[in-house]
Structures are given as structure tokens and as C-alpha cells.
Design an enzyme around this catalytic site. Structure first.
Site, mmCIF file in Angstrom:
data_model
loop_
_atom_site.group_PDB
_atom_site.id
_atom_site.type_symbol
_atom_site.label_atom_id
_atom_site.label_comp_id
_atom_site.label_asym_id
_atom_site.label_seq_id
_atom_site.Cartn_x
_atom_site.Cartn_y
_atom_site.Cartn_z
ATOM 1 N N HIS A 21 -3.382 4.814 -5.666
ATOM 2 C CA HIS A 21 -4.691 5.509 -6.427
ATOM 3 C C HIS A 21 -5.879 4.969 -5.678
ATOM 4 O O HIS A 21 -6.820 5.851 -5.606
ATOM 5 C CB HIS A 21 -4.440 4.590 -7.918
ATOM 6 C CG HIS A 21 -4.377 3.124 -7.932
ATOM 7 N ND1 HIS A 21 -3.387 2.412 -7.459
ATOM 8 C CD2 HIS A 21 -5.335 2.129 -8.159
ATOM 9 C CE1 HIS A 21 -3.420 1.112 -7.530
ATOM 10 N NE2 HIS A 21 -4.964 1.034 -7.794
ATOM 11 N N HIS A 44 -3.852 3.188 23.291
ATOM 12 C CA HIS A 44 -3.063 2.052 23.902
ATOM 13 C C HIS A 44 -1.854 1.597 22.814
ATOM 14 O O HIS A 44 -1.103 0.915 23.304
ATOM 15 C CB HIS A 44 -4.158 0.643 23.467
ATOM 16 C CG HIS A 44 -5.244 0.820 24.674
ATOM 17 N ND1 HIS A 44 -5.976 -0.170 24.670
ATOM 18 C CD2 HIS A 44 -5.643 1.822 25.535
ATOM 19 C CE1 HIS A 44 -6.848 -0.149 25.655
ATOM 20 N NE2 HIS A 44 -6.810 1.272 26.185
ATOM 21 N N GLY A 103 -6.852 -0.122 2.981
ATOM 22 C CA GLY A 103 -6.234 0.315 4.059
ATOM 23 C C GLY A 103 -5.400 -0.767 4.554
ATOM 24 O O GLY A 103 -4.377 -0.592 5.277
ATOM 25 N N CYS A 137 -5.191 3.624 1.280
ATOM 26 C CA CYS A 137 -5.046 2.648 -0.009
ATOM 27 C C CYS A 137 -6.672 2.408 0.110
ATOM 28 O O CYS A 137 -7.479 2.940 0.720
ATOM 29 C CB CYS A 137 -4.271 1.635 -0.128
ATOM 30 S SG CYS A 137 -4.408 0.222 1.284
ATOM 31 N N GLY A 138 -7.099 1.477 -0.845
ATOM 32 C CA GLY A 138 -8.516 1.144 -1.205
ATOM 33 C C GLY A 138 -8.967 0.717 0.138
ATOM 34 O O GLY A 138 -9.995 1.110 0.517
ATOM 35 N N GLY A 142 -3.308 -3.196 2.587
ATOM 36 C CA GLY A 142 -1.897 -3.202 2.131
ATOM 37 C C GLY A 142 -1.011 -2.263 2.472
ATOM 38 O O GLY A 142 0.127 -2.565 2.805
HETATM 39 C C1 RB5 Z 1 -5.624 -1.202 -5.350
HETATM 40 O O1 RB5 Z 1 -6.398 -1.618 -6.175
HETATM 41 C C2 RB5 Z 1 -5.813 -1.882 -3.925
HETATM 42 O O2 RB5 Z 1 -5.627 -3.156 -3.917
HETATM 43 C C3 RB5 Z 1 -5.223 -1.039 -2.904
HETATM 44 O O3 RB5 Z 1 -5.471 0.001 -2.849
HETATM 45 C C4 RB5 Z 1 -5.347 -1.846 -1.359
HETATM 46 O O4 RB5 Z 1 -6.625 -1.917 -1.054
HETATM 47 C C5 RB5 Z 1 -4.668 -2.925 -1.038
HETATM 48 O O5 RB5 Z 1 -4.739 -3.341 -0.054
#
Ligand code: RB5
Length: 144
Positions: free
Chosen positions: A12, A101, A71, A68-69, A73
Site C-alpha cells: 500500500h 556492477h 523500498g 513499498c513506502g 522492506g
Molecule cells: C508500510 O507502512 C511500510 O512499512 C512499508 O511500505 C515499507 O516502507 C517497509 O519497509
């Protein structure tokens, strides 16, 4: 000639960015395999990293994009798969180096940390830059 398919997925936190990058990929002439998510409802990024790794497993789809928010995770999750080299990049330089690389096969961007125009630039550089091989190939081999 059939268009190359690029896989794309986000949680999300990266949803809005994914939609923008998907549109950019289509404009650039690629077919896009969109693995979700499909709105901004809260989801867990490992599920989307795993989905992208699954469609790249047989080698037919060779390149992917994850968001992701931050990148962070989703890149950690993606790199748990041996066939994935996911690079979290923040600008044109890191996008270029991820290819030259590291032979990155998945571009990772942070939807809350990177500007849209910078992200589009990273995407184009990722798609158009080749791997240098040579000494870098030995290092890649050590991770396989
Ligand atoms: C979601 O809230 C957030 O934790 C996820 O998108 C990301 O940033 C995690 O690394």
C-alpha cells in the site's frame, strides 16, 4: 515481435507509485504483469515480493519492479529468493550502478522517499543499462 513483459508489485505504501510506473512502462512499450496490490488498503510487503519472485522463477519474465513506502522492506523480502537481485535505488547513479556492477534484475523504489520524476528516470536507466560483467560476474557468481 512480442513485447517484453515486466513484472511489477507493491504494498500500500508504494501503490500510487506503482500505478505511475506501470503507466510509464506501458508508454515505453512494455507489457506489464501487475501483481498488486490494487488499492491503498494495508497489506504486507513480503507477500508482494514473493509474488514477484514466483513469476520470475522460470526465467520467462526477466525483469521486475517493486515499490513499498521506503523500498527497504520489500527489497529485503525479495532478496531472500536466490534468483532475485533486487536493488533499492534512489537516483540515476544508483540505478546505473545496480545494472553495471550488480546485474540487478529487480528495481526497487520507495514511494514515500523518492520523487516521481527521479523514479521515472531510475526506471529508464535500469531498463537501458547493461551489466559490465568481468570482475563483477565473479562476485555475482559467489551469491548464486
Ligand atoms: C508500510 O507502512 C511500510 O512499512 C512499508 O511500505 C515499507 O516502507 C517497509 O519497509
Amino acid at each position: 515481435m512480442p513485447k517484453e513483459v515486466i513484472a511489477i508489485a507493491s504494498d500500500h505504501g508504494g501503490f500510487e507509485f506503482k500505478e505511475i510506473l506501470k503507466n510509464e512502462l506501458e508508454t515505453l512499450g512494455f507489457d506489464v504483469n501487475d501483481l498488486g496490490c490494487h488499492d491503498e488498503s494495508s497489506v504486507d510487503y513480503p507477500d508482494y515480493a514473493d509474488a514477484l519472485a514466483d513469476v520470475m522463477r522460470d526465467g520467462v519474465i526477466k525483469r521486475g519492479v517493486l515499490v513499498c513506502g521506503s523500498g527497504i522492506g520489500i527489497s529485503i523480502a525479495a532478496n531472500r529468493h536466490a534468483h532475485i537481485r533486487a536493488a533499492l535505488v534512489h537516483d540515476g547513479l544508483t540505478a546505473r550502478l545496480s545494472r553495471e556492477h550488480n546485474d540487478a534484475n529487480v528495481l526497487v523504489l520507495g514511494g514515500r522517499t523518492t520523487g516521481v520524476e527521479v523514479a521515472k528516470d531510475c526506471l529508464k536507466i535500469f531498463l537501458n543499462t547493461g551489466f559490465e560483467g568481468g570482475r563483477h560476474q565473479n562476485r555475482i557468481n559467489k551469491m548464486s
